[in-house]
Design a protein around this motif. Structure first.
Motif, PDB file in Angstrom:
ATOM      1  N   PHE A 187      15.588  -3.952 -11.034  1.00  0.00           N
ATOM      2  CA  PHE A 187      14.871  -2.688 -10.908  1.00  0.00           C
ATOM      3  C   PHE A 187      13.434  -2.845 -11.396  1.00  0.00           C
ATOM      4  O   PHE A 187      12.491  -2.460 -10.717  1.00  0.00           O
ATOM      5  N   HIS A 188      13.260  -3.426 -12.586  1.00  0.00           N
ATOM      6  CA  HIS A 188      11.918  -3.592 -13.134  1.00  0.00           C
ATOM      7  C   HIS A 188      11.071  -4.524 -12.270  1.00  0.00           C
ATOM      8  O   HIS A 188       9.872  -4.277 -12.083  1.00  0.00           O
ATOM      9  N   PHE A 189      11.675  -5.566 -11.734  1.00  0.00           N
ATOM     10  CA  PHE A 189      10.942  -6.483 -10.858  1.00  0.00           C
ATOM     11  C   PHE A 189      10.424  -5.746  -9.626  1.00  0.00           C
ATOM     12  O   PHE A 189       9.240  -5.825  -9.290  1.00  0.00           O
ATOM     13  N   HIS A 190      11.305  -5.011  -8.963  1.00  0.00           N
ATOM     14  CA  HIS A 190      10.909  -4.308  -7.746  1.00  0.00           C
ATOM     15  C   HIS A 190       9.981  -3.134  -8.038  1.00  0.00           C
ATOM     16  O   HIS A 190       9.066  -2.860  -7.254  1.00  0.00           O
ATOM     17  N   LEU A 191      10.184  -2.457  -9.157  1.00  0.00           N
ATOM     18  CA  LEU A 191       9.298  -1.358  -9.530  1.00  0.00           C
ATOM     19  C   LEU A 191       7.896  -1.882  -9.821  1.00  0.00           C
ATOM     20  O   LEU A 191       6.899  -1.271  -9.415  1.00  0.00           O
ATOM     21  N   THR A 192       7.813  -3.029 -10.485  1.00  0.00           N
ATOM     22  CA  THR A 192       6.513  -3.642 -10.743  1.00  0.00           C
ATOM     23  C   THR A 192       5.821  -3.964  -9.424  1.00  0.00           C
ATOM     24  O   THR A 192       4.621  -3.715  -9.258  1.00  0.00           O
ATOM     25  N   GLY A 193       6.585  -4.501  -8.483  1.00  0.00           N
ATOM     26  CA  GLY A 193       6.024  -4.799  -7.157  1.00  0.00           C
ATOM     27  C   GLY A 193       5.565  -3.539  -6.450  1.00  0.00           C
ATOM     28  O   GLY A 193       4.488  -3.514  -5.833  1.00  0.00           O
ATOM     29  N   LEU A 194       6.360  -2.479  -6.535  1.00  0.00           N
ATOM     30  CA  LEU A 194       5.992  -1.210  -5.907  1.00  0.00           C
ATOM     31  C   LEU A 194       4.710  -0.662  -6.524  1.00  0.00           C
ATOM     32  O   LEU A 194       3.803  -0.219  -5.813  1.00  0.00           O
ATOM     33  N   PHE A 195       4.603  -0.690  -7.868  1.00  0.00           N
ATOM     34  CA  PHE A 195       3.383  -0.243  -8.536  1.00  0.00           C
ATOM     35  C   PHE A 195       2.184  -1.063  -8.057  1.00  0.00           C
ATOM     36  O   PHE A 195       1.111  -0.508  -7.791  1.00  0.00           O
ATOM     37  N   SER A 196       2.347  -2.354  -7.953  1.00  0.00           N
ATOM     38  CA  SER A 196       1.260  -3.226  -7.540  1.00  0.00           C
ATOM     39  C   SER A 196       0.799  -2.891  -6.123  1.00  0.00           C
ATOM     40  O   SER A 196      -0.405  -2.749  -5.865  1.00  0.00           O
ATOM     41  N   VAL A 197       1.736  -2.751  -5.213  1.00  0.00           N
ATOM     42  CA  VAL A 197       1.390  -2.434  -3.822  1.00  0.00           C
ATOM     43  C   VAL A 197       0.717  -1.066  -3.737  1.00  0.00           C
ATOM     44  O   VAL A 197      -0.311  -0.904  -3.067  1.00  0.00           O
ATOM     45  N   LEU A 198       1.266  -0.064  -4.429  1.00  0.00           N
ATOM     46  CA  LEU A 198       0.667   1.271  -4.386  1.00  0.00           C
ATOM     47  C   LEU A 198      -0.729   1.287  -5.010  1.00  0.00           C
ATOM     48  O   LEU A 198      -1.627   1.983  -4.511  1.00  0.00           O
ATOM     49  N   ASN A 199      -0.935   0.530  -6.080  1.00  0.00           N
ATOM     50  CA  ASN A 199      -2.271   0.437  -6.668  1.00  0.00           C
ATOM     51  C   ASN A 199      -3.254  -0.202  -5.690  1.00  0.00           C
ATOM     52  O   ASN A 199      -4.396   0.247  -5.557  1.00  0.00           O
ATOM     53  N   ASN A 200      -2.818  -1.263  -4.996  1.00  0.00           N
ATOM     54  CA  ASN A 200      -3.678  -1.901  -3.995  1.00  0.00           C
ATOM     55  C   ASN A 200      -3.997  -0.947  -2.851  1.00  0.00           C
ATOM     56  O   ASN A 200      -5.136  -0.890  -2.380  1.00  0.00           O
ATOM     57  N   LEU A 201      -3.003  -0.197  -2.383  1.00  0.00           N
ATOM     58  CA  LEU A 201      -3.229   0.766  -1.304  1.00  0.00           C
ATOM     59  C   LEU A 201      -4.157   1.898  -1.756  1.00  0.00           C
ATOM     60  O   LEU A 201      -4.986   2.379  -0.974  1.00  0.00           O
ATOM     61  N   THR A 202      -4.025   2.316  -3.003  1.00  0.00           N
ATOM     62  CA  THR A 202      -4.906   3.352  -3.544  1.00  0.00           C
ATOM     63  C   THR A 202      -6.350   2.854  -3.570  1.00  0.00           C
ATOM     64  O   THR A 202      -7.278   3.570  -3.156  1.00  0.00           O
ATOM     65  N   THR A 203      -6.541   1.624  -4.033  1.00  0.00           N
ATOM     66  CA  THR A 203      -7.880   1.028  -4.057  1.00  0.00           C
ATOM     67  C   THR A 203      -8.448   0.947  -2.640  1.00  0.00           C
ATOM     68  O   THR A 203      -9.621   1.271  -2.414  1.00  0.00           O
ATOM     69  N   SER A 204      -7.616   0.539  -1.694  1.00  0.00           N
ATOM     70  CA  SER A 204      -8.069   0.453  -0.301  1.00  0.00           C
ATOM     71  C   SER A 204      -8.442   1.830   0.241  1.00  0.00           C
ATOM     72  O   SER A 204      -9.423   1.974   0.986  1.00  0.00           O
ATOM     73  N   SER A 205      -7.679   2.836  -0.129  1.00  0.00           N
ATOM     74  CA  SER A 205      -7.967   4.195   0.315  1.00  0.00           C
ATOM     75  C   SER A 205      -9.308   4.679  -0.231  1.00  0.00           C
ATOM     76  O   SER A 205     -10.114   5.288   0.493  1.00  0.00           O
ATOM     77  N   HIS A 206      -9.566   4.393  -1.514  1.00  0.00           N
ATOM     78  CA  HIS A 206     -10.845   4.768  -2.111  1.00  0.00           C
ATOM     79  C   HIS A 206     -12.000   4.032  -1.410  1.00  0.00           C
ATOM     80  O   HIS A 206     -13.047   4.627  -1.118  1.00  0.00           O
ATOM     81  N   MET A 207     -11.803   2.761  -1.117  1.00  0.00           N
ATOM     82  CA  MET A 207     -12.826   1.971  -0.443  1.00  0.00           C
ATOM     83  C   MET A 207     -13.102   2.533   0.951  1.00  0.00           C
ATOM     84  O   MET A 207     -14.250   2.699   1.347  1.00  0.00           O
ATOM     85  N   LEU A 208     -12.042   2.843   1.687  1.00  0.00           N
ATOM     86  CA  LEU A 208     -12.211   3.367   3.040  1.00  0.00           C
ATOM     87  C   LEU A 208     -12.926   4.713   3.006  1.00  0.00           C
ATOM     88  O   LEU A 208     -13.832   4.972   3.812  1.00  0.00           O
ATOM     89  N   THR A 209     -12.586   5.576   2.063  1.00  0.00           N
ATOM     90  CA  THR A 209     -13.241   6.876   1.932  1.00  0.00           C
ATOM     91  C   THR A 209     -14.730   6.691   1.615  1.00  0.00           C
ATOM     92  O   THR A 209     -15.595   7.367   2.198  1.00  0.00           O
ATOM     93  N   ARG A 210     -15.032   5.773   0.692  1.00  0.00           N
ATOM     94  CA  ARG A 210     -16.418   5.500   0.325  1.00  0.00           C
ATOM     95  C   ARG A 210     -17.201   4.983   1.525  1.00  0.00           C
ATOM     96  O   ARG A 210     -18.316   5.432   1.810  1.00  0.00           O
ATOM     97  N   ARG A 211     -16.595   4.050   2.273  1.00  0.00           N
ATOM     98  CA  ARG A 211     -17.263   3.486   3.458  1.00  0.00           C
ATOM     99  C   ARG A 211     -17.487   4.554   4.520  1.00  0.00           C
ATOM    100  O   ARG A 211     -18.537   4.587   5.153  1.00  0.00           O
ATOM    101  N   TYR A 212     -16.527   5.443   4.713  1.00  0.00           N
ATOM    102  CA  TYR A 212     -16.677   6.514   5.686  1.00  0.00           C
ATOM    103  C   TYR A 212     -17.852   7.407   5.313  1.00  0.00           C
ATOM    104  O   TYR A 212     -18.671   7.785   6.156  1.00  0.00           O
ATOM    105  N   LYS A 213     -17.950   7.743   4.033  1.00  0.00           N
ATOM    106  CA  LYS A 213     -19.055   8.585   3.575  1.00  0.00           C
ATOM    107  C   LYS A 213     -20.400   7.891   3.804  1.00  0.00           C
ATOM    108  O   LYS A 213     -21.399   8.539   4.141  1.00  0.00           O
ATOM    109  N   GLU A 214     -20.427   6.567   3.633  1.00  0.00           N
ATOM    110  CA  GLU A 214     -21.657   5.807   3.914  1.00  0.00           C
ATOM    111  C   GLU A 214     -22.001   5.869   5.396  1.00  0.00           C
ATOM    112  O   GLU A 214     -23.169   6.040   5.761  1.00  0.00           O
ATOM    113  N   VAL A 215     -20.987   5.744   6.249  1.00  0.00           N
ATOM    114  CA  VAL A 215     -21.209   5.755   7.699  1.00  0.00           C
ATOM    115  C   VAL A 215     -21.773   7.097   8.156  1.00  0.00           C
ATOM    116  O   VAL A 215     -22.688   7.153   8.978  1.00  0.00           O
ATOM    117  N   ILE A 216     -21.258   8.189   7.600  1.00  0.00           N
ATOM    118  CA  ILE A 216     -21.753   9.503   8.062  1.00  0.00           C
ATOM    119  C   ILE A 216     -22.928  10.004   7.222  1.00  0.00           C
ATOM    120  O   ILE A 216     -23.416  11.116   7.434  1.00  0.00           O
TER     121      ILE A 216
END
Length: 134
Positions: free
Chosen positions: A101-130
């Motif tokens: 459970f802890h192994f997979h939960l750690t992996g889930l946290f890691s993936v969600l943190n990476n996706l969150t960072t990507s979402s922030h980056m994409l939002t920032r880039r979109y704001k730059e584009v417009i």
């Protein structure tokens, strides 16, 4: 026996976590003297973790289920479990359910943190584009 829940809700992570925490809470309310479970072996062959040779008695299993529920409810990983990603999955095949459970939960946290960072980056880039960049 079929549940009244729609099939798509059964696979919902939040609903699954809610069912788990509810089941453990019910277990805690039912088992008034957990110490009576000491030295009582797991005997249910359909329980895949019991069948894999984990030598925990029912008391240890009770404590493990509560521990996992606490992590699920708090959303916080114990600090020593954060290093679980450095362990190869193959070495965890025979591990107890709490370690898995802890192994997979750690992996889930890691993936969600990476996706969150990507979402922030994409939002920032979109704001730059417009032309709305800060």
């Amino acid at each position: 026996m079929q549940s009244a829940e729609p099939k798509n809700q059964k696979s919902c992570l939040v609903a699954t976590l809610s069912r788990y925490t509810s089941a453990v809470r019910n277990m805690e309310h039912t088992i008034m003297l957990p110490s009576l479970l000491r030295d009582v072996p797991q005997e249910e062959p359909e329980d895949s973790f019991a069948a894999e040779g984990n030598n925990k008695d029912l008391y240890e299993y009770f404590l493990m289920l509560k521990s996992v529920r606490n992590v699920v409810e708090s959303g916080l990983m114990p600090p020593d479990e954060r290093k679980a990603l450095s362990v190869p999955l193959e070495t965890l095949e025979d591990s107890d359910p709490e370690t898995l459970f802890h192994f997979h939960l750690t992996g889930l946290f890691s993936v969600l943190n990476n996706l969150t960072t990507s979402s922030h980056m994409l939002t920032r880039r979109y704001k730059e584009v417009i032309g709305l960049s800060n």
